[in-house]
Write an enzyme that holds these catalytic residues in place. Structure first.
Site, short mmCIF file in Angstrom:
data_model
loop_
_atom_site.label_atom_id
_atom_site.label_comp_id
_atom_site.label_asym_id
_atom_site.label_seq_id
_atom_site.Cartn_x
_atom_site.Cartn_y
_atom_site.Cartn_z
N HIS A 16 0.83 -1.21 0.00
CA HIS A 16 0.00 0.00 0.00
C HIS A 16 0.86 1.26 0.00
CE1 HIS A 16 -2.89 -2.91 2.00
NE2 HIS A 16 -3.51 -2.57 0.89
N GLY A 65 -9.38 -4.01 1.24
CA GLY A 65 -9.36 -2.86 0.34
C GLY A 65 -9.06 -3.33 -1.07
N GLU A 66 -8.93 -2.41 -1.98
CA GLU A 66 -8.85 -2.76 -3.39
C GLU A 66 -7.67 -3.66 -3.75
OE1 GLU A 66 -7.59 0.33 -6.16
OE2 GLU A 66 -7.32 1.65 -4.44
N PHE A 67 -6.57 -3.58 -2.99
CA PHE A 67 -5.41 -4.39 -3.36
C PHE A 67 -5.62 -5.86 -3.09
CE2 PHE A 67 -3.60 -0.17 -3.24
CZ PHE A 67 -2.93 -0.17 -4.45
N GLY A 68 -6.49 -6.20 -2.15
CA GLY A 68 -6.83 -7.60 -1.96
C GLY A 68 -7.44 -8.17 -3.22
#
Length: 341
Positions: free
Chosen positions: A66, A116-119
């Site tokens: 992140h 969050g979006e990175f998952g």
């Protein structure tokens, strides 16, 4: 020495691995360095790098991937040290439900939760290596509630940490008459052939302008945190009792277990490890998070010096602690590898 306020935003609601920060405050380590620190919790962990990058907050905590992505998006943040080194991270699930196995392709048709979006970006990328596409599973954003969402049946599995969400599910399984081993994890580092779980190492980060303008404050902050981390690693029982005095809500068996599972991951020197940064930078390029022009946003310039004698003393203390541990206890990892880093 004058006392000056520093604001620090956690990456999550206060949990067992934030203990060095709270002990540094309670035991006066920050005050000894002439600084006053306000520890703040986010309402949404996805906002942390943006808030710190905006300059509204001075310092904080965030995972390595992140932190890298934040710079790529134009948020001026830099890692100044490491809180947790390589906590195992992956897709956690309940084996006895029979929906998911050790085969990644068993995620097909399932509801997978992420914070969050990175998952989602990570799981999407993994599908291409296992004969699937992102449309083969349903992504469900559940924020900080991955374990609870699995318990409620809202999702079939979710991205989580071995020392937090997996421990939570293990306790829940035991409370429902199942063994802790009923909880499985598809480790992302193994699925992605990364060679380490460093993409989820939790870092101390700061706003670039704040760091440049206040180098001595940053050094003082890290010196105090390092002292508290040493206490956690060498006197974990005392450290935990002190933490529960600060955060009584964490004073139960579940949070104690999370703390014990976190012990091996606490950074021994707070160092940003170049090897890990290289691996995660390359992984970020593979994910499309950064391009080939990316310059790593980390520094070890402000860390307190650690001598080999300091390391030897810490190793001896930890070795004695491990020998005295009761059977089945989680020992603190040895620190010999620090010298080679």
């Amino acid at each position: 020495m004058s006392t000056e306020k520093i604001t620090v935003l956690l990456n999550w609601a206060a949990n067992p691995y934030h203990i060095p920060l709270y002990l540094a405050q309670k035991l006066g380590y920050f005050a000894d360095e002439g600084i006053s620190v306000a520890l703040l919790e986010p309402s949404d962990p996805s906002d942390v790098t943006e808030i710190i990058g905006s300059g509204k907050i001075d310092l904080g905590c965030k995972a390595m991937i992140h932190t890298i992505a934040a710079k790529a998006r134009g948020f001026p943040v830099t890692s100044i040290g490491t809180l947790l080194d390589e906590p195992f991270t992956g897709v956690v699930y309940i084996k006895s439900q029979g929906k998911i196995t050790e085969d990644f392709s068993s995620l097909k048709g399932k509801k997978i939760g992420y914070v969050g979006e990175f998952g989602k970006i990570i799981i999407d990328e993994l599908t291409s290596h296992h004969g699937m596409t992102p449309s083969d599973y349903t992504a469900v954003r559940v924020g900080m509630n991955v374990a609870d969402a699995i318990k409620r049946g809202t999702i079939d599995a979710g991205v989580g940490l071995e020392n937090i969400q997996q421990v939570d599910l293990e306790h829940w399984s035991e409370a429902n008459g199942r063994p802790a081993s009923d909880v499985g994890m598809l480790r992302i580092d193994e699925l992605a052939d990364l060679g380490c779980c460093c993409f989820c190492s939790v870092l101390y980060i700061g706003n670039d302008d704040f760091i440049r303008a206040n180098p001595e404050k940053v050094r003082s902050f890290l010196k105090a945190v390092r002292k508290a981390t040493d206490l956690v690693r060498t006197e974990p029982d005392r450290a935990w009792d002190l933490y529960v005095e600060i955060k009584p809500v964490l004073g139960d068996a579940l949070n104690r277990a999370m703390f014990e599972r976190s012990l091996p991951y606490f950074s021994k020197t707070l160092e940003n490890v170049q090897r890990d940064w290289t691996k995660v930078t390359n992984y970020s390029k593979r994910l499309g998070v950064v391009d080939n022009t990316f310059v790593q946003n980390m520094t070890n310039e402000y860390l307190p010096e650690v001598s080999k004698d300091d390391i030897r003393k810490l190793m001896l203390a930890e070795s004695a602690l491990a020998k005295a541990a009761a059977p089945g206890a989680v020992p603190v990892l040895a620190t010999a590898d620090v010298v080679s880093r």
